[in-house]
Design a protein around this motif. Structure first.
Motif, mmCIF file in Angstrom:
data_model
loop_
_atom_site.group_PDB
_atom_site.id
_atom_site.type_symbol
_atom_site.label_atom_id
_atom_site.label_comp_id
_atom_site.label_asym_id
_atom_site.label_seq_id
_atom_site.Cartn_x
_atom_site.Cartn_y
_atom_site.Cartn_z
ATOM 1 N N PHE A 1 0.831 -1.208 0.000
ATOM 2 C CA PHE A 1 0.000 0.000 0.000
ATOM 3 C C PHE A 1 0.866 1.259 0.000
ATOM 4 C CE2 PHE A 1 -2.572 3.371 1.900
ATOM 5 C CZ PHE A 1 -3.685 3.319 1.077
ATOM 6 N N SER A 2 1.998 1.208 0.681
ATOM 7 C CA SER A 2 2.893 2.364 0.694
ATOM 8 C C SER A 2 3.390 2.678 -0.713
ATOM 9 C CB SER A 2 4.075 2.093 1.624
ATOM 10 O OG SER A 2 4.974 3.176 1.628
ATOM 11 N N THR A 3 3.748 1.634 -1.447
ATOM 12 C CA THR A 3 4.197 1.822 -2.834
ATOM 13 C C THR A 3 3.054 2.324 -3.715
ATOM 14 O OG1 THR A 3 5.829 0.053 -2.587
ATOM 15 C CG2 THR A 3 5.203 0.674 -4.835
ATOM 16 N N TYR A 4 1.890 1.728 -3.543
ATOM 17 C CA TYR A 4 0.727 2.109 -4.331
ATOM 18 C C TYR A 4 0.325 3.563 -4.075
ATOM 19 C CZ TYR A 4 -4.255 2.505 -5.447
ATOM 20 O OH TYR A 4 -5.471 2.940 -5.905
ATOM 21 N N SER A 5 0.395 4.017 -2.833
ATOM 22 C CA SER A 5 -0.083 5.347 -2.467
ATOM 23 C C SER A 5 0.773 6.468 -3.062
ATOM 24 C CB SER A 5 -0.133 5.497 -0.943
ATOM 25 O OG SER A 5 1.162 5.409 -0.389
ATOM 26 N N ARG A 6 1.971 6.143 -3.526
ATOM 27 C CA ARG A 6 2.817 7.178 -4.132
ATOM 28 C C ARG A 6 2.236 7.700 -5.436
ATOM 29 N NH1 ARG A 6 8.173 3.500 -3.309
ATOM 30 N NH2 ARG A 6 8.242 3.617 -1.020
ATOM 31 N N SER A 7 1.358 6.919 -6.021
ATOM 32 C CA SER A 7 0.748 7.350 -7.294
ATOM 33 C C SER A 7 -0.517 8.166 -7.087
ATOM 34 C CB SER A 7 0.429 6.119 -8.156
ATOM 35 O OG SER A 7 -0.530 5.306 -7.502
ATOM 36 N N VAL A 8 -0.962 8.280 -5.844
ATOM 37 C CA VAL A 8 -2.184 9.030 -5.558
ATOM 38 C C VAL A 8 -1.917 10.518 -5.765
ATOM 39 C CG1 VAL A 8 -3.870 9.617 -3.787
ATOM 40 C CG2 VAL A 8 -3.006 7.284 -3.953
ATOM 41 N N LYS A 9 -2.823 11.194 -6.438
ATOM 42 C CA LYS A 9 -2.583 12.583 -6.819
ATOM 43 C C LYS A 9 -2.785 13.572 -5.679
ATOM 44 C CE LYS A 9 -3.689 11.914 -11.705
ATOM 45 N NZ LYS A 9 -4.565 12.333 -12.841
ATOM 46 N N THR A 10 -3.789 13.369 -4.860
ATOM 47 C CA THR A 10 -4.074 14.352 -3.807
ATOM 48 C C THR A 10 -4.212 13.658 -2.451
ATOM 49 O OG1 THR A 10 -6.485 14.208 -3.988
ATOM 50 C CG2 THR A 10 -5.352 15.780 -5.439
ATOM 51 N N PHE A 11 -4.068 14.461 -1.408
ATOM 52 C CA PHE A 11 -4.215 13.971 -0.047
ATOM 53 C C PHE A 11 -5.641 13.475 0.194
ATOM 54 C CE2 PHE A 11 -4.760 15.030 4.608
ATOM 55 C CZ PHE A 11 -3.969 13.981 5.078
ATOM 56 N N ARG A 12 -6.630 14.132 -0.402
ATOM 57 C CA ARG A 12 -8.016 13.684 -0.262
ATOM 58 C C ARG A 12 -8.178 12.257 -0.796
ATOM 59 N NH1 ARG A 12 -10.452 17.175 -3.214
ATOM 60 N NH2 ARG A 12 -11.408 18.556 -1.651
ATOM 61 N N GLU A 13 -7.611 12.001 -1.961
ATOM 62 C CA GLU A 13 -7.703 10.662 -2.537
ATOM 63 C C GLU A 13 -6.991 9.641 -1.655
ATOM 64 O OE1 GLU A 13 -6.147 10.865 -6.444
ATOM 65 O OE2 GLU A 13 -7.722 12.173 -7.215
ATOM 66 N N PHE A 14 -5.852 10.045 -1.093
ATOM 67 C CA PHE A 14 -5.122 9.130 -0.226
ATOM 68 C C PHE A 14 -5.971 8.741 0.982
ATOM 69 C CE2 PHE A 14 -2.575 8.555 3.632
ATOM 70 C CZ PHE A 14 -1.865 7.422 3.277
ATOM 71 N N LYS A 15 -6.635 9.708 1.595
ATOM 72 C CA LYS A 15 -7.457 9.418 2.768
ATOM 73 C C LYS A 15 -8.561 8.422 2.429
ATOM 74 C CE LYS A 15 -8.406 13.743 3.807
ATOM 75 N NZ LYS A 15 -9.003 14.891 4.544
ATOM 76 N N GLU A 16 -9.187 8.596 1.257
ATOM 77 C CA GLU A 16 -10.259 7.690 0.857
ATOM 78 C C GLU A 16 -9.730 6.267 0.680
ATOM 79 O OE1 GLU A 16 -13.544 8.173 0.387
ATOM 80 O OE2 GLU A 16 -13.458 10.269 1.025
ATOM 81 N N GLU A 17 -8.587 6.147 0.019
ATOM 82 C CA GLU A 17 -8.048 4.814 -0.240
ATOM 83 C C GLU A 17 -7.452 4.186 1.015
ATOM 84 O OE1 GLU A 17 -5.535 4.987 -3.665
ATOM 85 O OE2 GLU A 17 -7.159 5.708 -4.967
ATOM 86 N N LEU A 18 -6.907 5.023 1.886
ATOM 87 C CA LEU A 18 -6.410 4.514 3.162
ATOM 88 C C LEU A 18 -7.542 3.849 3.943
ATOM 89 C CD1 LEU A 18 -4.213 4.423 5.479
ATOM 90 C CD2 LEU A 18 -5.212 6.579 6.274
ATOM 91 N N VAL A 19 -8.655 4.545 4.055
ATOM 92 C CA VAL A 19 -9.774 4.022 4.839
ATOM 93 C C VAL A 19 -10.403 2.807 4.161
ATOM 94 C CG1 VAL A 19 -12.112 4.527 5.650
ATOM 95 C CG2 VAL A 19 -10.277 6.194 6.003
ATOM 96 N N ASP B 1 -6.118 18.915 1.466
ATOM 97 C CA ASP B 1 -6.802 17.980 0.575
ATOM 98 C C ASP B 1 -6.329 18.037 -0.872
ATOM 99 O OD1 ASP B 1 -8.283 16.723 2.474
ATOM 100 O OD2 ASP B 1 -10.191 17.722 2.011
ATOM 101 N N GLU B 2 -5.991 19.217 -1.355
ATOM 102 C CA GLU B 2 -5.601 19.345 -2.763
ATOM 103 C C GLU B 2 -4.097 19.201 -2.986
ATOM 104 O OE1 GLU B 2 -7.986 19.256 -4.853
ATOM 105 O OE2 GLU B 2 -9.410 19.387 -3.180
ATOM 106 N N GLN B 3 -3.348 18.997 -1.905
ATOM 107 C CA GLN B 3 -1.901 18.845 -2.021
ATOM 108 C C GLN B 3 -1.530 17.378 -2.192
ATOM 109 O OE1 GLN B 3 0.248 20.802 1.133
ATOM 110 N NE2 GLN B 3 -1.137 22.572 1.163
ATOM 111 N N ARG B 4 -0.274 17.159 -2.553
ATOM 112 C CA ARG B 4 0.246 15.797 -2.615
ATOM 113 C C ARG B 4 0.515 15.300 -1.197
ATOM 114 N NH1 ARG B 4 0.905 13.197 -7.768
ATOM 115 N NH2 ARG B 4 2.474 11.948 -6.685
#
Length: 415
Positions: A254-272, A308-311
């Motif tokens: 998941f750590s490797t996968y999350s590097r491709s996430v564009k925004t912090f908002r998207e990361f939070k959604e996928e984390l949960v 939310d809109e940042q990396r």
């Protein structure tokens, strides 16, 4: 030099009078028996009478009557305790003296000493027993006191939770240190923590090897769980779980996968959804969309929204994980109530709940101190309760101990 021998040099930020006192104790700790130095400490601080060295007595009297003594004396007294404790720790034969020194504060004299100087010192010592510094010392006494003889089936349910502290090294930093602890005290407790973790890790690895048939020598269960509970915990925290990956492998993926996430908002959604909830839902399908999963999603969306809109970066990751742990374990940092955590334990069980916490800290190891701090808050608030009154706490501490040591200890658990 042993890291527990903290005061062999000049104590930084101490006044000349304080350093004179520390040097005096350092000199006598190496010349006298533990009984003699404990008696010396008793006469100087507890009884505050008949101290054989007039110059030292005058220094303590001056410190006790200084303008800042109401605020400062507790720190001086705490350092005096550690001046002796650190030296005794470096010599295993002297370990028994550590709890004996701390026990002196449990029975303070109540008679009138007849001297104003003695009354003032006794007053400050009595105040010391109401401080965070003394609470930490009292917990240290539990670590060095005689271990009890309880086991998974003969637990001493009437004993206070606090007597179990020695068994949980992940609590040491936040239960044995205070905000004013200096660098040397922190190094001392870290040394103690590492030794306790190593003992636990070795004992668990030996037990694991025996139960899997890799060793013929019987090894006793080193935890307060039953053999069946421990076996299930070891299989869960060290074996393959979700998507045929171990906890470490899934965190790395998941750590490797999350590097491709564009925004912090998207990361939070996928984390949960993908990292936290899917492994639980694979075992308990209702967690795809039950009250807890909805509350967790809402919490994540409302947290750190300015980013939310940042990396994703290291700061936002650590801060998000820190706040997530507080949400799950304490619910509210200032007024902890543990409602969410207790409900998860009751509904999901100890392994899945602890596994959720393990996934979180494996994803962000820099946030592990936050996990330890949350559990220390929980432990410290319940330490005077009888073990039998809070079985959920004892069992969750056992599972957390196992999860952390098997995944962070480097003991090479085999399957």
């Amino acid at each position: 030099m042993n890291s527990f021998d903290s005061f062999d040099g000049w104590v930084e930020n101490a006044s000349p009078a304080e350093n004179f006192l520390y040097q005096h104790l350092r000199y006598h700790r190496s010349k006298e028996s533990e009984d003699a130095i404990i008696n010396r400490f008793f006469k100087l601080f507890i009884e505050a009478l008949n101290y054989p060295d007039p110059e030292v007595w005058q220094v303590v009297n001056r410190l006790a009557n200084a303008a800042e003594s109401d605020r400062q004396f507790k720190y001086t007294l705490n350092r005096c305790c550690y001046t002796l404790i650190n030296y005794w720790y470096s010599q295993p034969r002297c370990h028994a003296a550590i709890p004996r020194l701390i026990e002196l504060f449990e029975d303070l004299p109540t008679d009138d000493p007849g001297l104003a100087a003695s009354r003032r010192i006794r007053e400050l010592v009595a105040r010391f027993t109401q401080t965070d510094q003394y609470e930490a010392l009292s917990r240290l006494r539990q670590v060095f006191g005689e271990p009890d003889a309880d086991n998974a089936y003969n637990a001493q349910h009437h004993q206070p939770v606090g007597t179990l502290l020695r068994h949980y090294p992940f609590l040491y930093d936040h239960s044995l240190l205070t905000k004013d602890s200096d660098h040397e005290q922190k190094r001392s407790i870290q040394n103690l923590k590492q030794q306790a973790e190593q003992r636990l890790g070795i004992n668990l690895a030996r037990y694991n090897s025996y139960r899997l048939g890799h060793s013929r020598k019987p090894i006793e269960n080193p935890t307060r769980l039953s053999d069946q509970q421990l076996n299930q915990a070891l299989d869960h925290y060290t074996g393959k779980s979700y998507e045929a990956k171990s906890y470490k492998e899934f965190a790395s993926w998941f750590s490797t996968y999350s590097r491709s996430v564009k925004t912090f908002r998207e990361f939070k959604e996928e984390l949960v959804n993908d990292y936290l909830l899917l492994p639980i839902a694979a075992e308990i399908p209702k967690y795809r969309n039950n009250q807890f999963s909805r509350a967790l999603r809402e919490w994540a969306r409302a947290t750190l929204t300015d980013f939310d809109e940042q990396r994703l970066n290291s700061f936002t990751l650590v801060e998000l994980i820190r706040q997530l742990l507080i949400f799950l374990l304490l619910q509210n940092r200032r007024r902890p109530i543990f409602v969410i955590f207790r409900r998860l334990l009751e509904d999901m069980g100890y392994t899945l709940t602890t596994g959720l916490l393990l996934r979180i800290v494996l994803l962000c190891s820099a946030a592990r101190p936050a996990l330890e701090r949350c559990f220390s808050v929980m432990f410290n608030l319940h330490e005077t309760r009888q073990r039998g009154d809070v079985p959920w706490l004892v069992e969750s501490l056992e599972h957390t101990n196992i999860a952390l040591v098997t995944n962070f200890g480097g003991f090479g658990f085999c399957h």
